[in-house]
Design an enzyme around this catalytic site. Structure first.
Site, mmCIF file in Angstrom:
data_model
loop_
_atom_site.group_PDB
_atom_site.id
_atom_site.type_symbol
_atom_site.label_atom_id
_atom_site.label_comp_id
_atom_site.label_asym_id
_atom_site.label_seq_id
_atom_site.Cartn_x
_atom_site.Cartn_y
_atom_site.Cartn_z
ATOM 1 C CD GLU A 383 -12.455 -1.336 12.397
ATOM 2 O OE1 GLU A 383 -12.276 -2.252 11.594
ATOM 3 O OE2 GLU A 383 -12.571 -1.510 13.621
HETATM 4 N N1 CAA Z 1 -5.456 -4.337 1.825
HETATM 5 C C1 CAA Z 1 -4.171 -4.719 1.685
HETATM 6 N N2 CAA Z 1 -3.190 -3.855 1.308
HETATM 7 C C2 CAA Z 1 -3.559 -2.582 1.101
HETATM 8 C C3 CAA Z 1 -4.866 -2.118 1.232
HETATM 9 C C4 CAA Z 1 -5.850 -3.058 1.609
HETATM 10 N N3 CAA Z 1 -7.133 -2.732 1.782
HETATM 11 N N4 CAA Z 1 -4.909 -0.793 0.964
HETATM 12 C C5 CAA Z 1 -3.657 -0.432 0.654
HETATM 13 N N5 CAA Z 1 -2.829 -1.523 0.739
HETATM 14 C C6 CAA Z 1 -1.405 -1.579 0.481
HETATM 15 C C7 CAA Z 1 -1.081 -1.303 -0.985
HETATM 16 O O1 CAA Z 1 -1.189 -2.456 -1.764
HETATM 17 C C8 CAA Z 1 0.341 -0.788 -0.903
HETATM 18 O O2 CAA Z 1 1.172 -1.926 -0.741
HETATM 19 P P1 CAA Z 1 2.717 -1.979 -1.221
HETATM 20 O O3 CAA Z 1 3.491 -1.872 0.038
HETATM 21 O O4 CAA Z 1 2.888 -3.301 -1.831
HETATM 22 O O5 CAA Z 1 2.967 -0.825 -2.131
HETATM 23 C C9 CAA Z 1 0.337 -0.023 0.426
HETATM 24 O O6 CAA Z 1 -0.749 -0.542 1.209
HETATM 25 C C10 CAA Z 1 0.147 1.468 0.253
HETATM 26 O O7 CAA Z 1 -1.072 1.650 -0.414
HETATM 27 P P2 CAA Z 1 -1.333 2.849 -1.440
HETATM 28 O O8 CAA Z 1 -0.132 3.052 -2.303
HETATM 29 O O9 CAA Z 1 -2.635 2.553 -2.109
HETATM 30 O O10 CAA Z 1 -1.427 4.087 -0.421
HETATM 31 P P3 CAA Z 1 -2.356 5.362 -0.467
HETATM 32 O O11 CAA Z 1 -1.789 6.311 0.517
HETATM 33 O O12 CAA Z 1 -2.561 5.826 -1.880
HETATM 34 O O13 CAA Z 1 -3.779 4.813 0.036
HETATM 35 C C11 CAA Z 1 -5.302 4.048 1.761
HETATM 36 C C12 CAA Z 1 -3.866 4.105 1.242
HETATM 37 C C13 CAA Z 1 -5.997 2.864 1.098
HETATM 38 C C14 CAA Z 1 -6.085 5.302 1.510
HETATM 39 C C15 CAA Z 1 -5.110 3.826 3.267
HETATM 40 O O14 CAA Z 1 -4.423 4.925 3.821
HETATM 41 C C16 CAA Z 1 -6.396 3.619 4.025
HETATM 42 O O15 CAA Z 1 -6.974 2.528 4.007
HETATM 43 N N6 CAA Z 1 -6.863 4.664 4.774
HETATM 44 C C17 CAA Z 1 -7.951 4.517 5.715
HETATM 45 C C18 CAA Z 1 -7.403 4.183 7.072
HETATM 46 C C19 CAA Z 1 -8.430 3.580 7.980
HETATM 47 O O16 CAA Z 1 -9.201 2.712 7.588
HETATM 48 N N7 CAA Z 1 -8.404 4.002 9.235
HETATM 49 C C20 CAA Z 1 -9.255 3.430 10.222
HETATM 50 C C21 CAA Z 1 -8.630 3.636 11.555
HETATM 51 S S1 CAA Z 1 -8.733 2.267 12.607
HETATM 52 C C22 CAA Z 1 -10.198 2.424 13.448
HETATM 53 O O17 CAA Z 1 -11.091 3.137 13.104
HETATM 54 C C23 CAA Z 1 -10.237 1.473 14.603
HETATM 55 C C24 CAA Z 1 -11.200 1.758 15.690
HETATM 56 O O18 CAA Z 1 -10.794 2.030 16.799
HETATM 57 C C25 CAA Z 1 -12.653 1.490 15.466
#
Ligand code: CAA
Length: 399
Positions: A383
């Site tokens: 996550e």
């Molecule tokens: N909350 C709300 N919105 C968010 C956000 C957050 N935490 N993080 C990013 N966003 C939004 C941004 O505001 C942006 O919105 P707009 O459409 O208005 O532009 C959009 O998402 C894109 O964000 P970025 O431009 O910042 O994109 P990025 O590629 O530079 O970064 C990231 C994105 C934050 C790294 C994202 O890819 C991320 O969180 N990665 C980790 C993924 C993750 O947590 N995976 C877990 C898998 S699920 C799991 O593990 C489940 C299980 O089975 C246990």
């Protein structure tokens, strides 16, 4: 006379309350009893055999713990996020293979559907998912975002969903899916329009028994070994347009907003792992004697215990704060990331020290701290890794 500033200050001081409500205490007690009666007996053997019996999840459903925060209109228990954190903490003190199944269903599946699904989707899918049962059988969900080449870099989805007018056709592979084989419903994130970047991503409700869905073998993991983790592949899977969640292109934002709440659940899990290991180490330090006295009387051990207790308390405060912000409809993105970052680092550190306090006994499977140390590791990874949490916090505090 009080100025506006001093009234606000007054309110912010006197609104702060660290007491749990009667209802929250009852939920904590119910979770504690479930953990002692259902999770503790045989947990070492189940970890070895990599199983979580379905009956355990059905008992969670009967307690209302699979849809804790979902509203009662849709089969949920209508509890607050603090209650959810308390239950996650208690169960994770002993068995995080059980608590992760519960966390995914609550935070990623039910919450996502309640907040972003339409009325038909809520009636058809959320209601049985929040109850955890359909036709008296276990009925839970899974959240399919990660892929072999898109974990932290989640915007680079390779799974694609081709728009065919009244339906989409999904092809691709998802990885590390909790509840992969037990879930009946998958929330699948897939790219429809590659020219639009993350605005071309959609989220879908896909029934596991749809033609073309295939579940890979169970992963053989270091920790949370019982949890049901699989790769899932999609070959020409037809999904009706009414199963898309939200507007066209909302899928990535859906995933991010949903994961914010998921991070509170995993922070609570990490808090539980740390607390469980600390309680075992504290008890052991009172029984075990060296140099003529119980080891907790040695300053070396007492300092470790003091540091463990302090780190756990700070993790707990961060978890409760994030949960409180969510319950009060404030922006909890940064608090959730801080809670997960700090609680997961605390879990890793505390469990390692708990093994150290147990000495050689801590290194063998009969003493639970060994398993808790292995379970702690994943909380720094899933996550959103600790590095991703730092990205989220860093971007928010500097913007
Ligand atoms: N909350 C709300 N919105 C968010 C956000 C957050 N935490 N993080 C990013 N966003 C939004 C941004 O505001 C942006 O919105 P707009 O459409 O208005 O532009 C959009 O998402 C894109 O964000 P970025 O431009 O910042 O994109 P990025 O590629 O530079 O970064 C990231 C994105 C934050 C790294 C994202 O890819 C991320 O969180 N990665 C980790 C993924 C993750 O947590 N995976 C877990 C898998 S699920 C799991 O593990 C489940 C299980 O089975 C246990």
């Amino acid at each position: 006379m009080l100025t506006n500033v001093s009234v606000n200050l007054y309110k912010s001081i006197f609104c702060m309350d660290f007491k749990l409500t009667e209802e929250q205490l009852m939920i904590q007690q119910a979770a504690r009893e479930f953990t002692q009666q259902q999770c503790l007996p045989g947990v070492i053997e189940r970890d070895e055999k990599q199983i979580v019996p379905k009956e355990q999840l059905i008992q969670l459903a009967d307690l209302g713990f699979l849809g804790m925060m979902a509203s009662t209109n849709y089969g949920g228990a209508g509890m607050d996020t603090i209650s959810y954190v308390l239950a996650m903490e208690e169960i994770s003190k002993v068995d995080s293979s059980v608590s992760v199944a519960m966390s995914v269903n609550n935070s990623l599946v039910c919450w996502g559907l309640e907040y972003f699904g339409n009325e038909d989707q809520k009636l058809k899918y959320l209601t049985p998912l929040a109850q955890g049962k359909k036709d008296n059988e276990l009925y839970i969900g899974a959240f399919l975002l990660s892929e072999p080449e898109a974990g932290s870099d989640a915007t680079h989805q390779h799974t694609n969903a081709v728009d065919m007018g009244d339906h989409y056709v999904i092809n691709g592979i998802k990885n590390w899916i909790t509840n992969g084989s037990t879930a009946s419903v998958y929330l699948v994130i897939a790219q429809t329009d590659y020219t639009k970047g993350h605005k071309g991503i959609n989220a879908f409700i896909v029934e596991k028994n749809s033609p073309g869905v295939s579940v890979g073998p169970k992963e053989n993991k270091m920790g949370i070994r019982g949890s049901d983790t699989h790769a899932i592949s999609f070959t020409d899977v037809k999904v009706p347009i009414e199963n898309r969640i939200g507007e066209e292109g909302f899928g990535f934002n859906f995933a991010m907003k949903t994961l914010n709440g998921g991070r509170i659940g995993i922070a609570a899990q990490a808090l539980g792992i740390a607390s469980g290991a600390y309680e075992l180490a504290l008890a052991y330090s009172k029984e075990r004697k060296t140099f003529g006295k119980p080891i907790h009387e040695h300053q070396a051990i007492q300092f470790k215990l003091a540091e463990m207790a302090t780190k756990i308390e700070t993790a707990r405060l961060l978890c409760y704060k994030a949960a409180w912000e969510k319950d009060n409809h404030l922006d909890y993105t940064t608090s959730a990331a801080m809670a997960k970052l700090h609680a997961s680092d605390t879990a890793m550190w505390v469990t390692t020290e708990a093994v150290q306090i147990h000495g050689g006994y801590g290194f063998v499977k009969e003493f639970h701290v060994e398993r808790l140390m292995r379970d702690a590791k994943i909380t720094q990874i899933y996550e959103g890794t600790s590095e991703i949490q730092k990205m989220v916090i860093g971007r928010n505090i500097t913007k």
